[in-house]
Scaffold this active site. Structure first.
Site, PDB file in Angstrom:
ATOM      1  N   GLU A  61      21.767 -40.118  64.628  1.00 14.86           N
ATOM      2  CA  GLU A  61      22.589 -38.929  64.859  1.00 14.86           C
ATOM      3  C   GLU A  61      22.250 -38.292  66.208  1.00 14.86           C
ATOM      4  O   GLU A  61      23.138 -37.875  66.968  1.00 14.86           O
ATOM      5  CB  GLU A  61      22.372 -37.929  63.723  1.00 14.86           C
ATOM      6  CG  GLU A  61      23.041 -36.584  63.921  1.00 14.86           C
ATOM      7  CD  GLU A  61      22.171 -35.423  63.484  1.00 14.86           C
ATOM      8  OE1 GLU A  61      22.049 -34.454  64.253  1.00 14.86           O
ATOM      9  OE2 GLU A  61      21.612 -35.485  62.360  1.00 14.86           O
ATOM     10  N   HIS A  62      20.962 -38.217  66.530  1.00 13.45           N
ATOM     11  CA  HIS A  62      20.545 -37.678  67.826  1.00 13.45           C
ATOM     12  C   HIS A  62      21.013 -38.573  68.978  1.00 13.45           C
ATOM     13  O   HIS A  62      21.527 -38.093  69.990  1.00 13.45           O
ATOM     14  CB  HIS A  62      19.017 -37.563  67.877  1.00 13.45           C
ATOM     15  CG  HIS A  62      18.473 -36.346  67.208  1.00 13.45           C
ATOM     16  ND1 HIS A  62      17.724 -35.406  67.873  1.00 13.45           N
ATOM     17  CD2 HIS A  62      18.559 -35.916  65.922  1.00 13.45           C
ATOM     18  CE1 HIS A  62      17.375 -34.444  67.026  1.00 13.45           C
ATOM     19  NE2 HIS A  62      17.859 -34.741  65.838  1.00 13.45           N
ATOM     20  N   GLU A 138      10.559 -31.902  66.051  1.00 14.44           N
ATOM     21  CA  GLU A 138      11.338 -31.316  64.952  1.00 14.44           C
ATOM     22  C   GLU A 138      10.598 -31.452  63.627  1.00 14.44           C
ATOM     23  O   GLU A 138      10.552 -30.521  62.814  1.00 14.44           O
ATOM     24  CB  GLU A 138      12.702 -32.003  64.883  1.00 14.44           C
ATOM     25  CG  GLU A 138      13.648 -31.426  63.854  1.00 14.44           C
ATOM     26  CD  GLU A 138      15.003 -32.105  63.864  1.00 14.44           C
ATOM     27  OE1 GLU A 138      15.780 -31.864  62.917  1.00 14.44           O
ATOM     28  OE2 GLU A 138      15.286 -32.883  64.804  1.00 14.44           O
TER      29      GLU A 138
END
Length: 429
Positions: A61-62, A138
């Site tokens: 996704e990143h 994160e």
């Protein structure tokens, strides 16, 4: 190519097209709105990963926003922001969603950017290394927030060795070991037309959207004989897990408590009664848990209940954040409230209030094109159909006291798993 159109009295005209190749396009045309939202929903999430690939969905996704042959990473964000729009993505346990919200006149741009991101991302080695550092930060940030961490700890304890137990972000160890080849293979396996849904809502024309999707997603439509993927089935048997208590020792000023057990799978027809039950127990300031623990006893600032539904099971939990010295009293009161409802069900006035909360939240959400788009995408990907707003409201209205009572006895009268984060030792619980 198959098409269907339905006009929802409390919405717009919902249209659905299946392109040759299995890609589904579903839209809601609302001419009175000046905004539009579009999302690409992919049936790929953390539960689809092998243990050593944990975090691959989130990593991907990143990476998809790091650049294509047509756009740099800066171009992707700058082109949407230049028209006052927003674009982002998120990963869940069973899917990943990429979305944008813009003015209606800029919907073609948003769709072009998203289709380019999904089908044309370069996935370069240097981007993998750059983003690896971002994701590790994160993960560290999540561990530094015990209020977030306790939810992952709870899911892990509740589902045991099942893929649903894994953290969506993966672990520091698995993210550190993921290579470009691992992520690219995951992309090639899961980001195929039959596993994708393009959903859009706002002031739009369905036929125009379909034409733009077919052009933008042409690289994913090379095999024109494919059909949409069937609804997700369990990836592996759900293990039997004994209820347990997990304590994460953190030197914090507040204790974070999560108490609960398994709930309903998402296609269970009793899910509407389950929503009403959740609203009555911990859905707002008038809920039993909030009233008993915060308003009457003054023991916690934040207390609520929530549920999550998956292909073969679900979960139900009560969360409370409180001073460590109040944790046992909060747990006692939580168990007391759950036991009372399991034994006696809920009252008539609570049933009315719970229905009103669910119905009001649904209808108020229709004011937002992003919520409408999400409703379309999730409905198509997870349920394979679209219930009209009128039909959903009718099913909520049809919930009776006996429905909630039977469900409460089943879900709330079970041994619970407890996850705790705070300044404790395991022996404290």
């Amino acid at each position: 190519m198959t098409q269907a159109h339905v006009t929802d009295p409390l919405g717009g005209t919902v249209s659905r097209t299946v392109l040759p190749g299995g890609l589904r396009v579903i839209t809601e045309s609302i001419p009175t709105m000046r905004s539009a939202a579009v999302g690409v929903w992919v049936q790929a999430g953390s539960r689809d990963e092998q243990p050593r690939l944990s975090g691959a969905s989130h990593f991907l996704e990143h990476l998809l926003f790091k650049g294509t042959s047509r756009r740099s990473a800066l171009d992707i964000s700058a082109q949407i922001e230049a028209v006052g729009g927003e674009t982002n993505a998120y990963t869940a346990k069973e899917y990943t969603c990429y979305y944008a919200r813009v003015l209606d006149e800029d919907l073609p741009l948003a769709l072009d950017v998203l289709s380019d991101v999904i089908t044309g991302s370069l996935l370069r080695d240097e981007d993998v290394e750059t983003e690896r550092g971002v994701i590790l930060e994160e993960i560290a940030m999540q561990h530094d927030d015990p209020g977030d961490e306790v939810h992952d700890v709870f899911a892990s304890a509740l589902f045991g060795d099942h893929p649903l137990a894994r953290d969506i972000s993966g672990t520091a160890e698995t993210v550190a070991s993921l290579g470009r080849g691992d992520i690219h293979r995951f992309y090639r396996e899961h980001y195929t037309a039959p596993h994708m849904v393009v959903a859009a809502a706002g002031n739009l024309d369905h036929a125009t959207i379909v034409a733009q999707v077919e052009a933008g997603f042409a690289p994913a439509l090379t095999d024109r004989t494919l059909s949409p993927a069937p609804l997700r089935h369990p990836t592996e048997p759900l293990p039997s897990v004994d209820p347990t208590t997990v304590v994460v020792q953190r030197d914090t000023e507040q204790a974070h408590l999560l108490l609960g057990g398994r709930g309903l799978e998402r296609r269970d027809e009793r899910r509407f009664a389950f929503e009403v039950l959740g609203a009555v127990l911990g859905g707002g300031m008038s809920s039993r848990l909030f009233q008993r623990i915060r308003e009457e006893a003054g023991l916690a600032y934040s207390v609520y209940s929530y549920s999550a539904e998956f292909a073969e099971t679900g979960l139900f939990a009560v969360y409370a954040g409180c001073a460590p010295e109040n944790s046992h009293r909060v747990l006692d009161l939580s168990r007391q409230v759950l036991a009372e409802v399991a034994e006696d069900g809920i009252r008539d006035d609570e049933l009315v209030r719970g229905k009103g909360m669910i119905k009001g939240g649904l209808v108020l959400g229709l004011e937002d094109t992003g919520s409408r788009m999400s409703r379309l995408g999730r409905g198509e990907l997870l349920f394979g159909d679209q219930l009209s707003v009128d039909e959903v409201l009718r099913r909520i209205d049809d919930v009776e006291l006996s429905d909630v009572a039977e469900l409460a006895k089943e879900v709330l009268d079970q041994p619970f798993t407890l996850a705790v984060s705070g300044p404790f030792d395991s022996s404290d619980f």
